[in-house]
Design a protein around this motif. Structure first.
Motif, mmCIF file in Angstrom:
data_model
loop_
_atom_site.group_PDB
_atom_site.id
_atom_site.type_symbol
_atom_site.label_atom_id
_atom_site.label_comp_id
_atom_site.label_asym_id
_atom_site.label_seq_id
_atom_site.Cartn_x
_atom_site.Cartn_y
_atom_site.Cartn_z
ATOM 1 N N SER A 197 51.373 -16.583 -10.888
ATOM 2 C CA SER A 197 50.661 -17.661 -11.208
ATOM 3 C C SER A 197 50.216 -18.781 -10.063
ATOM 4 O O SER A 197 49.070 -19.062 -10.018
ATOM 5 C CB SER A 197 51.222 -18.813 -12.968
ATOM 6 O OG SER A 197 52.508 -18.667 -12.686
ATOM 7 N N LEU A 198 51.705 -18.938 -9.345
ATOM 8 C CA LEU A 198 51.345 -19.794 -7.644
ATOM 9 C C LEU A 198 50.332 -18.495 -7.247
ATOM 10 O O LEU A 198 49.818 -19.434 -6.302
ATOM 11 C CB LEU A 198 52.634 -20.073 -7.841
ATOM 12 C CG LEU A 198 53.505 -21.240 -8.136
ATOM 13 C CD1 LEU A 198 54.683 -21.634 -7.207
ATOM 14 C CD2 LEU A 198 52.595 -22.276 -8.278
ATOM 15 N N HIS A 199 50.154 -17.316 -7.138
ATOM 16 C CA HIS A 199 49.653 -17.025 -6.394
ATOM 17 C C HIS A 199 48.313 -16.720 -6.804
ATOM 18 O O HIS A 199 47.937 -17.315 -5.426
ATOM 19 C CB HIS A 199 50.862 -14.958 -5.772
ATOM 20 C CG HIS A 199 49.047 -14.272 -5.507
ATOM 21 N ND1 HIS A 199 49.452 -12.938 -5.861
ATOM 22 C CD2 HIS A 199 48.896 -14.660 -4.477
ATOM 23 C CE1 HIS A 199 49.227 -12.887 -4.373
ATOM 24 N NE2 HIS A 199 48.044 -13.322 -3.992
ATOM 25 N N ALA A 200 48.191 -16.698 -8.205
ATOM 26 C CA ALA A 200 46.574 -17.184 -8.097
ATOM 27 C C ALA A 200 46.615 -18.677 -8.274
ATOM 28 O O ALA A 200 45.364 -18.391 -7.907
ATOM 29 C CB ALA A 200 46.628 -16.047 -9.562
ATOM 30 N N LEU A 201 47.481 -18.783 -8.873
ATOM 31 C CA LEU A 201 46.995 -20.835 -8.353
ATOM 32 C C LEU A 201 46.264 -20.746 -6.650
ATOM 33 O O LEU A 201 45.240 -21.695 -6.695
ATOM 34 C CB LEU A 201 47.457 -21.546 -8.669
ATOM 35 C CG LEU A 201 46.840 -22.687 -8.661
ATOM 36 C CD1 LEU A 201 45.839 -23.533 -9.552
ATOM 37 C CD2 LEU A 201 48.723 -23.628 -9.152
ATOM 38 N N GLN A 202 46.680 -20.438 -5.870
ATOM 39 C CA GLN A 202 46.659 -20.913 -4.258
ATOM 40 C C GLN A 202 45.908 -20.136 -4.526
ATOM 41 O O GLN A 202 44.113 -21.111 -3.082
ATOM 42 C CB GLN A 202 48.075 -20.100 -3.574
ATOM 43 C CG GLN A 202 49.030 -21.176 -3.646
ATOM 44 C CD GLN A 202 50.052 -20.684 -2.247
ATOM 45 O OE1 GLN A 202 49.364 -20.211 -1.156
ATOM 46 N NE2 GLN A 202 50.987 -21.443 -2.546
ATOM 47 N N VAL A 203 44.675 -19.008 -4.205
ATOM 48 C CA VAL A 203 44.084 -18.228 -4.599
ATOM 49 C C VAL A 203 42.336 -19.281 -4.675
ATOM 50 O O VAL A 203 41.227 -19.499 -4.342
ATOM 51 C CB VAL A 203 43.638 -17.161 -4.769
ATOM 52 C CG1 VAL A 203 42.593 -16.416 -4.848
ATOM 53 C CG2 VAL A 203 44.751 -16.065 -3.931
ATOM 54 N N VAL A 204 43.087 -19.676 -5.755
ATOM 55 C CA VAL A 204 41.743 -20.219 -6.886
ATOM 56 C C VAL A 204 41.532 -21.587 -6.073
ATOM 57 O O VAL A 204 40.346 -22.271 -5.659
ATOM 58 C CB VAL A 204 42.075 -21.118 -8.308
ATOM 59 C CG1 VAL A 204 41.667 -21.654 -8.569
ATOM 60 C CG2 VAL A 204 42.250 -19.089 -8.879
ATOM 61 N N GLN A 205 42.564 -22.066 -5.891
ATOM 62 C CA GLN A 205 42.513 -23.845 -4.840
ATOM 63 C C GLN A 205 41.689 -23.147 -3.998
ATOM 64 O O GLN A 205 40.815 -24.396 -3.228
ATOM 65 C CB GLN A 205 43.416 -24.682 -5.081
ATOM 66 C CG GLN A 205 43.891 -24.680 -6.247
ATOM 67 C CD GLN A 205 43.797 -25.973 -7.320
ATOM 68 O OE1 GLN A 205 42.504 -26.663 -6.480
ATOM 69 N NE2 GLN A 205 43.393 -26.168 -8.255
ATOM 70 N N PHE A 206 42.075 -22.839 -3.549
ATOM 71 C CA PHE A 206 42.024 -22.011 -1.506
ATOM 72 C C PHE A 206 40.024 -21.647 -1.808
ATOM 73 O O PHE A 206 39.344 -22.419 -1.167
ATOM 74 C CB PHE A 206 42.151 -21.106 -1.048
ATOM 75 C CG PHE A 206 41.679 -20.554 0.170
ATOM 76 C CD1 PHE A 206 42.362 -21.093 1.663
ATOM 77 C CD2 PHE A 206 40.921 -19.824 0.456
ATOM 78 C CE1 PHE A 206 42.095 -20.643 2.475
ATOM 79 C CE2 PHE A 206 40.057 -19.492 2.303
ATOM 80 C CZ PHE A 206 40.997 -20.045 3.020
ATOM 81 N N TYR A 207 39.709 -21.150 -2.758
ATOM 82 C CA TYR A 207 38.244 -20.940 -3.027
ATOM 83 C C TYR A 207 37.587 -22.010 -3.416
ATOM 84 O O TYR A 207 36.296 -22.282 -3.263
ATOM 85 C CB TYR A 207 38.067 -19.951 -4.642
ATOM 86 C CG TYR A 207 36.719 -20.501 -4.770
ATOM 87 C CD1 TYR A 207 35.627 -19.515 -4.373
ATOM 88 C CD2 TYR A 207 35.974 -20.865 -6.432
ATOM 89 C CE1 TYR A 207 34.606 -19.072 -4.821
ATOM 90 C CE2 TYR A 207 34.881 -20.593 -6.444
ATOM 91 C CZ TYR A 207 33.796 -19.417 -6.198
ATOM 92 O OH TYR A 207 32.623 -20.269 -5.790
#
Length: 427
Positions: A290-300
């Motif tokens: 989930s942290l991997h996915a969350l970092q990409v979402v926040q980066f977006y």
């Protein structure tokens, strides 16, 4: 570099404090916000979310310390200059802290506990704006001027940690008040750098610079992300993605009734492989956790304007990054069965204005690739600087001229601009 304007210094011995306006650039604030919203865990007091540097190192995100390095040095210089220090100062603590709805703290000094006596000075950097991103949360001093600080992104307030600067923060009534806070000490025994370097050497030196995906975050204990509030609560990782319109889905693409054995804790699924969905659509890419996915979402959302412009330019090129993932339609049944009070999460953390971002899966797929490039470059730089830090037991801005055998490295040309304003990089 952001300009700095200081209010007049106070009289010596009164209530020594200073407000430095525009100390951090807007882009620096946004990069630190990205780090915090990607990695933050439940804080040290109710309705607080925090991201400490040891937490970053322990979760495999040591490379995300790099944006802090030049800021820490500039802040230490500012404190030593303002207080005319004739001794070495050490940084006792560096952390990103969110004060969410309902949080406040009464009158106190920052050295008011026996275990805090080592603190000499405080620096609070505001990363978002009062009145726009949140309401309430005003810093007020009991005596002296300035008597209150209305937070503006980029501004820094510096003050002594003793009883000459008794202060409080009134209640945050809506939204999320985000700061970078540092405490400075005269006592080398409380220097956070040697302890932090121990974490970094344990988690980073085992990775080769060319090792693929060495920047993928690894979650800490699940209870560190559980935000309790009265009799309810929510997982911060779930809340962050839900507020931005995403959801977590099974990595297998199967119905959620088959992904969770009866004896398993559903929150444990957040540490396993999963996909991201939006509405009834799911991106086929599998994220490590989930942290991997969350970092990409926040980066977006951090880089949305840049992503949209670049995606438009690359759409006409076969094999471009935007075409590397497919969208799985009508996949609502694969959403993970995670207990999360979404209404409470939005009440506590506030809602983000995503209307300005016209969401496109093509842009988001490009964000995956650009986040990987951003993370990989920071990881390479960390592995380059770490031997210098370990030899001096201090985290500092490494002079490019001191780097050995780097003359042909593509990273070398970026060192000066990177440390001039670390968050000014264009991806």
């Amino acid at each position: 570099m952001a300009s700095t304007a200081a209010s007049p210094p106070p009289a010596a011995g009164d209530h020594p404090r200073v407000l430095l306006r525009g100390f951090l650039s807007s882009e620096t604030c946004k990069e630190l916000e990205f780090v915090h919203r990607s990695c933050g865990a439940a804080g040290y007091r109710p309705s607080v979310v925090s991201t400490s540097l040891p937490h970053l190192a322990a979760t495999g995100c040591g490379h995300l310390l790099l944006p802090f390095v030049p800021i820490r040095e500039r802040l230490r210089d500012a404190v030593e200059s303002f207080f005319d220090c004739h001794f070495d100062l050490f940084i006792e603590f560096t952390g990103l802290i969110s004060w969410c709805k309902g949080s406040s703290i009464g009158w106190h000094s920052d050295d008011n506990k026996p275990y805090l006596r080592q603190r000499a000075f405080t620096a609070v950097c505001y990363l978002n704006n009062h009145g726009e991103d949140y309401t309430g949360g005003i810093l007020q001093f009991q005596d002296g001027d300035p008597s209150s600080i209305i937070p503006v992104a980029g501004d820094v307030v510096i003050y002594s940690a003793d009883n000459r600067n008794v202060h409080r923060v009134n209640e945050v009534t809506d939204g999320e008040r985000l700061t970078l806070t540092l405490w400075f000490t005269r006592d080398r025994a409380y220097d956070e750098d040697p302890k932090l370097l121990t974490f970094l050497s344990q988690t980073s030196l085992s990775c080769e610079p060319t090792e693929q995906n060495s920047y993928i975050p690894m979650p800490a204990s699940d209870n560190m992300y559980w935000f309790s509030y009265d009799q309810s609560g929510f997982d911060i990782r779930c809340a962050r993605v839900h507020i931005l319109g995403f959801s977590f889905h099974s990595s297998s693409g199967e119905s959620n009734t088959s992904v969770l054995p009866d004896e398993d804790d559903p929150i444990e699924l957040l540490g396993k492989q999963l996909r991201l969905g939006r509405g009834d659509d799911v991106l086929e890419k599998i994220f490590s956790n989930s942290l991997h996915a969350l970092q990409v979402v926040q980066f977006y959302y951090w880089k949305a304007p840049v992503l949209a412009a670049r995606a438009r330019r690359e759409q006409s090129f076969p094999g471009s990054e935007t075409g590397c993932y497919q969208i799985i339609h009508n996949s609502k049944g694969t959403e993970l069965p995670l207990p999360c009070n979404d209404t409470l999460a939005q009440t506590i953390l506030g809602s983000y204005n995503t209307a300005e971002v016209a969401f496109e899966w093509n842009d988001f797929a490009l964000a995956v690739a650009m986040w990987e490039s951003y993370s990989e470059e920071l990881k390479k730089q960390l592995l380059t600087f770490l031997p210098y830090w370990l030899s001096s037991e201090t985290i500092f801005v490494v002079d490019p001229s001191e780097l050995q055998n780097q003359s042909n490295s593509p990273m070398r040309s970026g060192f000066a601009s990177f440390f001039g304003d670390v968050a000014g990089r264009e991806l």
